[in-house]
Design a protein around this motif. Sequence first.
Motif, short mmCIF file in Angstrom:
data_model
loop_
_atom_site.label_atom_id
_atom_site.label_comp_id
_atom_site.label_asym_id
_atom_site.label_seq_id
_atom_site.Cartn_x
_atom_site.Cartn_y
_atom_site.Cartn_z
N ASP A 185 51.78 -28.57 31.67
CA ASP A 185 52.88 -29.52 31.45
C ASP A 185 54.23 -28.94 31.86
O ASP A 185 55.12 -29.66 32.31
CB ASP A 185 52.93 -29.92 29.98
CG ASP A 185 51.74 -30.77 29.56
OD1 ASP A 185 51.04 -31.28 30.46
OD2 ASP A 185 51.52 -30.93 28.35
N ASP A 186 54.37 -27.62 31.70
CA ASP A 186 55.64 -26.98 32.06
C ASP A 186 55.78 -26.76 33.57
O ASP A 186 56.90 -26.62 34.08
CB ASP A 186 55.77 -25.63 31.34
CG ASP A 186 55.86 -25.79 29.83
OD1 ASP A 186 56.35 -26.84 29.37
OD2 ASP A 186 55.44 -24.86 29.11
N LEU A 187 54.66 -26.73 34.27
CA LEU A 187 54.70 -26.50 35.72
C LEU A 187 54.93 -27.77 36.52
O LEU A 187 55.43 -27.71 37.64
CB LEU A 187 53.38 -25.87 36.19
CG LEU A 187 53.18 -24.38 35.92
CD1 LEU A 187 51.79 -23.95 36.41
CD2 LEU A 187 54.25 -23.54 36.60
N GLY B 253 57.08 -29.96 41.36
CA GLY B 253 57.67 -31.12 42.03
C GLY B 253 58.97 -30.77 42.72
O GLY B 253 59.26 -31.25 43.83
N ASP B 254 59.77 -29.91 42.09
CA ASP B 254 61.04 -29.49 42.70
C ASP B 254 60.80 -28.74 44.01
O ASP B 254 61.62 -28.82 44.93
CB ASP B 254 61.81 -28.58 41.74
CG ASP B 254 62.30 -29.32 40.50
OD1 ASP B 254 62.36 -30.56 40.53
OD2 ASP B 254 62.61 -28.63 39.51
N HIS C 186 48.56 -33.78 38.13
CA HIS C 186 48.64 -32.68 37.17
C HIS C 186 47.94 -33.04 35.86
O HIS C 186 47.29 -32.18 35.25
CB HIS C 186 50.10 -32.31 36.91
CG HIS C 186 50.67 -31.38 37.94
ND1 HIS C 186 51.05 -30.09 37.65
CD2 HIS C 186 50.91 -31.55 39.27
CE1 HIS C 186 51.50 -29.51 38.75
NE2 HIS C 186 51.44 -30.38 39.74
N ALA C 187 48.06 -34.28 35.45
CA ALA C 187 47.44 -34.70 34.19
C ALA C 187 45.93 -34.79 34.29
O ALA C 187 45.22 -34.61 33.28
CB ALA C 187 48.03 -36.05 33.76
N ARG D 187 44.83 -26.75 31.76
CA ARG D 187 45.82 -26.67 30.67
C ARG D 187 46.82 -25.54 30.90
O ARG D 187 48.01 -25.69 30.60
CB ARG D 187 45.12 -26.46 29.33
CG ARG D 187 44.27 -27.62 28.86
CD ARG D 187 43.95 -27.49 27.38
NE ARG D 187 43.30 -26.21 27.05
CZ ARG D 187 41.99 -26.01 27.04
NH1 ARG D 187 41.17 -27.02 27.34
NH2 ARG D 187 41.48 -24.84 26.73
N THR D 188 46.35 -24.40 31.38
CA THR D 188 47.21 -23.25 31.64
C THR D 188 46.79 -22.59 32.95
O THR D 188 45.63 -22.69 33.38
CB THR D 188 47.13 -22.20 30.50
OG1 THR D 188 45.77 -21.78 30.35
CG2 THR D 188 47.65 -22.77 29.20
N ARG D 189 47.74 -21.90 33.57
CA ARG D 189 47.45 -21.15 34.80
C ARG D 189 48.30 -19.89 34.83
O ARG D 189 49.35 -19.80 34.20
CB ARG D 189 47.78 -22.00 36.03
CG ARG D 189 46.75 -23.02 36.37
CD ARG D 189 47.13 -23.76 37.65
NE ARG D 189 48.17 -24.75 37.44
CZ ARG D 189 48.84 -25.35 38.43
NH1 ARG D 189 48.61 -25.02 39.68
NH2 ARG D 189 49.74 -26.27 38.16
N HIS D 190 47.83 -18.91 35.61
CA HIS D 190 48.59 -17.69 35.86
C HIS D 190 49.07 -17.71 37.31
O HIS D 190 48.30 -18.03 38.22
CB HIS D 190 47.71 -16.46 35.63
CG HIS D 190 47.26 -16.29 34.22
ND1 HIS D 190 47.76 -15.32 33.38
CD2 HIS D 190 46.36 -16.98 33.49
CE1 HIS D 190 47.17 -15.40 32.20
NE2 HIS D 190 46.32 -16.42 32.24
#
Length: 378
Positions: free
Chosen positions: A44-46, A51-52, A68-69, A74-77
Amino acid sequence: MRVPVIVDDAPSPTTLPGGTTATGAATTVLAVRTALPPHRYRQDDLTELIGDLCLAPGAERTLLRRLHASAGVRTRHLALPIERYAGLGDFGKSNDAWVAAGLDLGEQALTGALEEAGLAPRDVDLLVCTSITGIAAPSLDARLAGRVGLRPDVKRVPVFGLGCVAGAAGLARLHDYLRGHPDDTAVLLTVELCSLTLQQCDDSPANLVAGALFGDGAAAVVAQGRGTRGRDGVGPTVVATRSHLYPDTEQLLGWNIGASGFRVVIGAGVPGMVRRHFGADLRAFLAHNGLTVDDIGTWVCHPGGPKVLSAVADVLGLPDGALDTAWHSLATVGNMSSASVLHILQNTRETHRPEPGTWGLVLAMGPGFCSELVLLRW
């Protein structure tokens, strides 16, 4: 209970039940270790930050947010802090970042796997190193050799181009090598920094899918033919492999390489290819080895994405939960290309601990379009 006789794809002098031969045809996996960058983000934070990078100011973001949804992540490195990506600018800077971060992660994965196996770097006879997210000459394996203490006479095979299939294909090629060198120690190292291939100011569906799905990481596998120098018997063993290249599918998956670097190609037909061909090919491989889908107790499936995982489960008629390790890996680290299937193999060994005698199957697909199957016995 039916005890199938395993017939390895390569001929062997004397084939015995369970897939071993008098010449030590079975390959023992002594250790698997994954290394992840320290920069971990919630999906969600990415979304808006990616997009930017990819979209023009003020551009519509409905497709981006939907991708993305629905990616199952859920998480990535990421190899770098997200704020550094805008400053990369060109392929040269991105590739330099791949070399620097790739060496660090590759060292962590390689030394961690050797330590787990009870071996030292000088014990390695063959190092296969694969990546599809950067390029270097000398290659990563050559740069790592002195850094970690490999012998000067270590055999090295750097591989580029296999992509997501390389984790399974690399394990299969270790098996091929160890059949001829059963007293050796062979290591597969995969380093995939997918985020560094993301194209800026590119709103193509393929680039947006890649920005929603892929994560970064490295993984290493240590294997022996007879397990003479490490912790023997920790398993699983590789008992058979099969490769399959599908004609006239070159444009389905891969890269278009240009001045800006690696521009991803992800065709919408990948799940359809799985549904049309993969089930029959996999069943034929198992039948060749005296097995059926129902005999497989652990599935180590590359998480190509939600549609691919669903297609695999459907065409094989798998029960609910059979691919949970793949779904969990996708959710927690994203699709890490060739490193993903090894991340799942590590989790299977450590968390699920299959009972001795359990059959397992490693499966992955990649550019070509191709597939790779590796039959395991725990």
